[in-house]
Design a protein around this motif. Structure first.
Motif, PDB file in Angstrom:
ATOM      1  N   GLY A   1       0.803  -1.213   0.000  1.00 50.26           N
ATOM      2  CA  GLY A   1       0.000   0.000   0.000  1.00 50.26           C
ATOM      3  C   GLY A   1       0.833   1.259   0.000  1.00 50.26           C
ATOM      4  N   ARG A   2       2.135   1.100  -0.148  1.00 46.76           N
ATOM      5  CA  ARG A   2       3.056   2.231  -0.166  1.00 46.76           C
ATOM      6  C   ARG A   2       4.001   2.064  -1.342  1.00 46.76           C
ATOM      7  N   ARG A   3       4.209   3.134  -2.076  1.00 50.12           N
ATOM      8  CA  ARG A   3       5.072   3.074  -3.258  1.00 50.12           C
ATOM      9  C   ARG A   3       6.502   3.529  -2.954  1.00 50.12           C
ATOM     10  N   LYS A   4       6.643   4.424  -2.010  1.00 52.78           N
ATOM     11  CA  LYS A   4       7.942   5.051  -1.757  1.00 52.78           C
ATOM     12  C   LYS A   4       9.050   4.060  -1.392  1.00 52.78           C
ATOM     13  N   PRO A   5       8.816   3.074  -0.520  1.00 60.28           N
ATOM     14  CA  PRO A   5       9.915   2.150  -0.202  1.00 60.28           C
ATOM     15  C   PRO A   5      10.438   1.399  -1.436  1.00 60.28           C
ATOM     16  N   LEU A   6       9.536   0.992  -2.327  1.00 58.43           N
ATOM     17  CA  LEU A   6       9.983   0.293  -3.523  1.00 58.43           C
ATOM     18  C   LEU A   6      10.696   1.241  -4.487  1.00 58.43           C
ATOM     19  N   LEU A   7      10.229   2.466  -4.573  1.00 59.14           N
ATOM     20  CA  LEU A   7      10.917   3.441  -5.415  1.00 59.14           C
ATOM     21  C   LEU A   7      12.330   3.695  -4.902  1.00 59.14           C
ATOM     22  N   LEU A   8      12.453   3.864  -3.600  1.00 62.34           N
ATOM     23  CA  LEU A   8      13.779   4.091  -3.020  1.00 62.34           C
ATOM     24  C   LEU A   8      14.697   2.886  -3.224  1.00 62.34           C
ATOM     25  N   LEU A   9      14.155   1.688  -3.047  1.00 63.52           N
ATOM     26  CA  LEU A   9      14.940   0.482  -3.272  1.00 63.52           C
ATOM     27  C   LEU A   9      15.377   0.383  -4.726  1.00 63.52           C
TER      28      LEU A   9
ATOM     29  N   ILE B   1      21.895  -6.132 -11.607  1.00 63.57           N
ATOM     30  CA  ILE B   1      21.462  -5.329 -10.453  1.00 63.57           C
ATOM     31  C   ILE B   1      20.762  -4.059 -10.928  1.00 63.57           C
ATOM     32  N   ASP B   2      21.337  -3.413 -11.931  1.00 64.78           N
ATOM     33  CA  ASP B   2      20.750  -2.194 -12.477  1.00 64.78           C
ATOM     34  C   ASP B   2      19.357  -2.457 -13.038  1.00 64.78           C
ATOM     35  N   ARG B   3      19.199  -3.518 -13.790  1.00 64.42           N
ATOM     36  CA  ARG B   3      17.903  -3.832 -14.378  1.00 64.42           C
ATOM     37  C   ARG B   3      16.905  -4.299 -13.318  1.00 64.42           C
ATOM     38  N   SER B   4      17.384  -4.937 -12.255  1.00 66.35           N
ATOM     39  CA  SER B   4      16.493  -5.288 -11.144  1.00 66.35           C
ATOM     40  C   SER B   4      15.946  -4.023 -10.500  1.00 66.35           C
ATOM     41  N   GLY B   5      16.817  -3.046 -10.299  1.00 63.81           N
ATOM     42  CA  GLY B   5      16.376  -1.765  -9.751  1.00 63.81           C
ATOM     43  C   GLY B   5      15.354  -1.095 -10.647  1.00 63.81           C
TER      44      GLY B   5
ATOM     45  N   LEU C   1      19.269   0.589  -5.839  1.00 66.29           N
ATOM     46  CA  LEU C   1      19.988  -0.484  -6.532  1.00 66.29           C
ATOM     47  C   LEU C   1      20.627   0.021  -7.816  1.00 66.29           C
ATOM     48  N   ALA C   2      19.882   0.817  -8.563  1.00 71.53           N
ATOM     49  CA  ALA C   2      20.416   1.352  -9.811  1.00 71.53           C
ATOM     50  C   ALA C   2      21.614   2.269  -9.536  1.00 71.53           C
ATOM     51  N   ALA C   3      21.511   3.096  -8.521  1.00 68.16           N
ATOM     52  CA  ALA C   3      22.616   4.005  -8.193  1.00 68.16           C
ATOM     53  C   ALA C   3      23.843   3.250  -7.692  1.00 68.16           C
ATOM     54  N   LEU C   4      23.617   2.197  -6.918  1.00 68.34           N
ATOM     55  CA  LEU C   4      24.747   1.416  -6.413  1.00 68.34           C
ATOM     56  C   LEU C   4      25.452   0.629  -7.515  1.00 68.34           C
ATOM     57  N   SER C   5      24.732   0.293  -8.560  1.00 67.86           N
ATOM     58  CA  SER C   5      25.351  -0.491  -9.631  1.00 67.86           C
ATOM     59  C   SER C   5      26.217   0.364 -10.556  1.00 67.86           C
ATOM     60  N   LYS C   6      25.968   1.644 -10.639  1.00 73.90           N
ATOM     61  CA  LYS C   6      26.703   2.502 -11.583  1.00 73.90           C
ATOM     62  C   LYS C   6      28.214   2.502 -11.364  1.00 73.90           C
ATOM     63  N   PRO C   7      28.721   2.609 -10.147  1.00 69.99           N
ATOM     64  CA  PRO C   7      30.184   2.600  -9.974  1.00 69.99           C
ATOM     65  C   PRO C   7      30.842   1.257 -10.303  1.00 69.99           C
ATOM     66  N   LEU C   8      30.060   0.185 -10.336  1.00 66.36           N
ATOM     67  CA  LEU C   8      30.635  -1.120 -10.643  1.00 66.36           C
ATOM     68  C   LEU C   8      31.110  -1.225 -12.087  1.00 66.36           C
ATOM     69  N   PHE C   9      30.471  -0.502 -13.003  1.00 67.20           N
ATOM     70  CA  PHE C   9      30.839  -0.600 -14.414  1.00 67.20           C
ATOM     71  C   PHE C   9      32.279  -0.155 -14.676  1.00 67.20           C
ATOM     72  N   PRO C  10      32.689   1.043 -14.258  1.00 67.48           N
ATOM     73  CA  PRO C  10      34.081   1.432 -14.545  1.00 67.48           C
ATOM     74  C   PRO C  10      35.110   0.697 -13.682  1.00 67.48           C
ATOM     75  N   LEU C  11      34.686   0.144 -12.561  1.00 65.67           N
ATOM     76  CA  LEU C  11      35.619  -0.571 -11.683  1.00 65.67           C
ATOM     77  C   LEU C  11      35.765  -2.043 -12.040  1.00 65.67           C
ATOM     78  N   ALA C  12      34.986  -2.511 -13.004  1.00 65.91           N
ATOM     79  CA  ALA C  12      34.965  -3.942 -13.343  1.00 65.91           C
ATOM     80  C   ALA C  12      36.296  -4.392 -13.926  1.00 65.91           C
ATOM     81  N   ALA C  13      36.805  -5.483 -13.385  1.00 63.63           N
ATOM     82  CA  ALA C  13      38.039  -6.078 -13.900  1.00 63.63           C
ATOM     83  C   ALA C  13      37.739  -7.324 -14.738  1.00 63.63           C
ATOM     84  N   THR C  14      36.548  -7.875 -14.573  1.00 64.40           N
ATOM     85  CA  THR C  14      36.154  -9.073 -15.317  1.00 64.40           C
ATOM     86  C   THR C  14      34.745  -8.884 -15.865  1.00 64.40           C
ATOM     87  N   PRO C  15      34.395  -9.623 -16.903  1.00 64.49           N
ATOM     88  CA  PRO C  15      33.035  -9.530 -17.424  1.00 64.49           C
ATOM     89  C   PRO C  15      31.970  -9.938 -16.397  1.00 64.49           C
TER      90      PRO C  15
END
Length: 108
Positions: free
Chosen positions: A61-69, A96-100, A73-87
């Motif tokens: 019955g609340r949208r905000k917690p899912l929006l924040l989650l 993770i980004d698409r799950s978010g 998740l999308a924001a946390l996944s962004k730094p992983l792309f340039p730091l990736a050493a392996t595929p």
């Protein structure tokens, strides 16, 4: 405010995802078929998560917690792309980004 957050999140996603195939194929050595599987899995992940996040949003019955989650998740996944050493790290970050995206898209 949510519109601006969505704009900047989509902008950052499009900037990364436009260059991601070139990065994966040329730098990481991923094959084109593996890249296709990754993109298909990423989109399938977003769609499957959407199926479940909509009913969860209705049940809560609340949208905000899912929006924040979802945005978190999308924001946390962004730094992983340039730091990736392996595929594998890129694959995990993409999923993770698409799950978010799937979590935040259904309740909005």
């Amino acid at each position: 405010m949510l519109g601006l957050v969505s704009l900047f999140m989509d902008l950052s996603s499009e900037l990364i995802h436009a260059l991601l195939p070139i990065f994966l194929v040329t730098t990481m050595g991923m094959s084109m078929s593996a890249l296709g599987v990754l993109e298909g899995a990423a989109e399938a992940t977003a769609m499957i998560v959407r199926i479940f996040s909509g009913p969860v949003s209705d049940w809560l019955g609340r949208r905000k917690p899912l929006l924040l989650l979802g945005y978190g998740l999308a924001a946390l996944s962004k730094p992983l792309f340039p730091l990736a050493a392996t595929p594998a790290v890129v694959v995990a970050a993409r999923l993770i980004d698409r799950s978010g995206n799937g979590i935040r898209s259904a309740p909005t």
